[in-house]
Scaffold this motif. Structure first.
Motif: not given
Length: 490
Positions: A469-490
Motif C-alpha cells: 500500500s502507499r502513504e501520503q497524497g490521495q493514495a492514503a485513502i486506500e488504506f484508511f477507508t473501505a469501499i462501500k457499494t450502494v444500490f438504490v432501487k426506485a
C-alpha cells in the motif's frame, strides 16, 4: 527502569480520552540527548496493557460521533492543529534536535513539512469519496462511498518524530477514523509535543490517544488488540513482519513501510558536481538515518575516479557536531544502539574486503566524547554480496561499486531484498527510460537525490520495503477507508 521522581526535567504523560494521564505502571523511561548522553531531555511513560486498553476504549467511543462529522468539519480541526504546530515550530524543532540528534534546520524543515501535511489533508475533507457506477437496472442508482476503518493503531519510528506521525494521523482523522498513537520511545518527547498541539487545537476527546511504552508491550498490544481495526507501521522489516503476521491472524488491515538499501547510479554523462551534492545530501544528511537514504553509489568506470575524488573532497569538509550549533552539518546517531550498529557494519565492510576511503571511527574529541558521533564513512571496492551492499545500515556510510554499463548498474541496483527509492544521474533519455522501466523501487528519481519525498505524492516501496500500500497524497485513502457499494432501487 526508572520510577517517577521529582525532577526539573519534565515528565510527559499519556494522552487518553482528552486527559494527560500517568501510566498504570507508575514507571517512566528517560529520553537521552544523543549529542550528550548525560543530558535527559525528558521522561516518558512506560505504559502497560491497561493503558492501551483504556486508549482503545476511548478511541472506539469517540469514533461514533467523529465519523458522523462532515469531511469539511474534520478538516477544520486539521487546519487549527496546523496553526498550533506552526506557532510552536521552534519549540518542537529544538526538542527534536535534542532528542534524536538531527540538525536544527533539518528539524525545522521536518516540522514545517508536518504543518503542510495537516493543511493538505484538511483540504481532502472536501474531495470526492466515491463514484457513480451505471447499473444494469435502468431504474436504479448505484454508487460507491468510502467508510472509515474505525480505530487505527499507528506505530512510528524515531528518525522522523514529527512528520511520520502526522502523515499517518492526518489522513486517518480526515477519513473518519480515530487513533491510538504509539511513537518510538527514543523520540517520544517530541511526539508528545505533537500530541499537545492536537489537544490545544480542541480536537474532541478520544479522537487522538497517545500512549508511550515499549514495543514488546504497547506495540505488540496494538498488533493483538481486537478493538483496533487497522495498523499503520513504519520501522524495521523484522518488526514489520511481526505486525503483518499478527494483523493477518485476527483479520485486521495493515500497512507497512520498512527498510531500504537505496542506490544512486552515476552514468558516464552525468553532471558530476550535481551528482556529488545529491549523493552526499541523500546519504549523509540526518546522519544517514532515513529509510530513503542513499547507501550504494554505483558509478560507471569512465567517471569513477573523478566522481570519487570530488565526493571525498566534499565529505572531508563535513562538520560533525551538536545539532543546535549553527556550523554543524551532521549530528550524532540517534542512540548508542544505533551508533554500535553503524560501527559494526563498518567493521564488517573492512572484514569482508572493502577498502575504507574515509571515516569509519567514532568521534570522541573536540567536546563530542559524551555523544554518539561517527565519522561520515566511504568505502570502495565493494561488491554486491557484501553486507554493506545488502543490509540496511541506517547510518552515514556510502559504498562505492564500479560498473562498466548501465545494464550492469541496474542489475546491481536491483540485487537486494529492498525496493524503496533509487536515483540516477544522466543526460541520456535512453538511460532515463531504462531506469524508470527496470528499477524495482517504489520511488525513482532522475537527477535528484534518493531521499526526496513529496507529501502530495504516493510513497512506499517494492519487495521487502513495503506491504504494497502507499502513504501520503490521495493514495492514503486506500488504506484508511473501505469501499462501500450502494444500490438504490426506485
Amino acid at each position: 527502569m526508572n520510577t517517577i521522581i521529582e525532577t526539573k526535567v519534565k515528565t510527559y504523560k499519556n494522552y487518553i480520552n482528552g486527559e494527560w494521564i500517568v501510566a498504570s505502571t507508575n514507571q517512566v523511561d528517560a529520553s537521552i540527548n544523543p549529542a550528550n548522553k548525560e543530558e535527559i531531555v525528558g521522561y516518558v511513560q512506560k505504559s502497560g496493557k491497561e493503558d492501551l486498553d483504556q486508549a482503545v476504549a476511548a478511541a472506539k467511543e469517540a469514533q461514533v460521533s467523529w465519523r458522523k462529522l462532515s469531511g469539511s468539519a474534520r478538516g477544520e480541526y486539521l487546519y487549527k492543529i496546523a496553526n498550533v504546530v506552526e506557532r510552536r515550530i521552534d519549540e518542537i524543532a529544538e526538542s527534536m534536535t535534542k532528542e534524536m540528534g538531527k540538525t536544527l534546520p533539518e528539524s525545522k524543515g521536518e516540522t514545517a513539512r508536518g504543518i503542510a501535511i495537516l493543511r493538505y489533508y484538511a483540504g481532502e475533507g472536501m474531495r470526492k469519496i466515491g463514484d457513480v457506477i451505471p447499473s444494469s437496472d435502468s431504474e436504479a442508482l448505484m454508487f460507491t462511498s468510502r467508510v472509515p476503518l474505525g480505530v487505527v493503531g499507528l506505530i512510528t519510528p524515531w528518525n522522523f518524530p514529527a512528520a511520520i506521525p502526522i502523515w499517518k494521523i492526518a489522513p486517518a482523522l480526515i477519513y473518519g477514523n480515530t487513533v491510538v498513537f504509539k511513537p518510538a520511545q527514543d523520540a517520544a518527547v517530541t511526539a508528545a509535543k505533537i500530541a499537545e498541539c492536537f489537544e490545544e487545537a480542541g480536537l474532541p476527546a478520544g479522537v487522538l490517544n497517545f500512549v508511550t511504552g515499549s514495543g514488546s508491550v504497547i506495540g505488540q498490544g496494538i498488533i493483538d488488540h481486537p478493538g483496533i481495526n487497522g495498523i499503520s507501521f513504519t520501522g524495521s522489516d523484522q518488526v514489520g513482519k511481526l505486525v503483518a503476521q499478527g494483523a493477518v491472524a485476527r483479520g485486521a488491515k495493515y500497512q507497512l513501510e520498512m527498510g531500504g538499501k537505496n542506490p544512486v547510479i552515476i552514468a558516464n554523462d552525468a553532471d558530476l558536481d550535481q551528482a556529488v551534492e545529491a549523493t552526499i545530501n541523500g546519504g549523509l544528511r540526518s546522519t544517514g538515518q532515513k529509510c530513503t537514504a542513499t547507501s550504494r553509489v554505483i558509478v560507471q568506470s569512465e567517471v569513477y575516479e573523478e566522481f570519487k575524488a570530488k565526493l571525498l573532497e566534499k565529505v572531508k569538509e563535513i562538520k560533525v557536531g551538536h545539532g543546535l550549533q549553527g556550523e554543524t552539518w551532521m549530528g550524532p546517531c540517534a542512540s548508542e544502539n544505533q551508533l554500535q550498529t553503524v560501527l559494526s557494519y563498518i567493521e564488517k565492510g573492512i572484514a569482508e574486503g572493502a577498502t575504507l576511503l574515509h571515516g569509519g571511527k567514532r568521534i570522541e574529541a573536540n567536546g563530542l566524547e559524551h555523544g554518539f558521533f561517527v565519522e561520515p564513512t566511504v568505502f570502495e571496492n565493494v561488491n554486491s554480496k557484501m553486507s554493506i551492499a545488502q543490509e540496511e545500515i541506517f547510518g552515514p556510510v556510502l559504498a562505492f561499486i564500479k560498473v562498466d554499463t548501465i545494464e550492469q548498474a541496474l542489475e546491481i541496483a536491483n540485487d537486494v531484498q529492498y525496493g524503496l527509492s533509487a536515483s540516477i544521474f544522466t543526460k541520456d533519455i535512453g538511460n532515463m527510460l531504462s531506469f524508470i522501466n527496470e528499477m524495482d523501487a517504489g520511488l525513482v528519481r532522475i537527477n535528484a537525490e534518493s531521499a526526496g519525498v513529496e507529501l502530495q505524492a504516493p510513497f512506499g516501496g517494492m519487495k521487502q520495503s513495503s506491504s504494497g500500500s502507499r502513504e501520503q497524497g490521495q493514495a492514503a485513502i486506500e488504506f484508511f477507508t473501505a469501499i462501500k457499494t450502494v444500490f438504490v432501487k426506485a
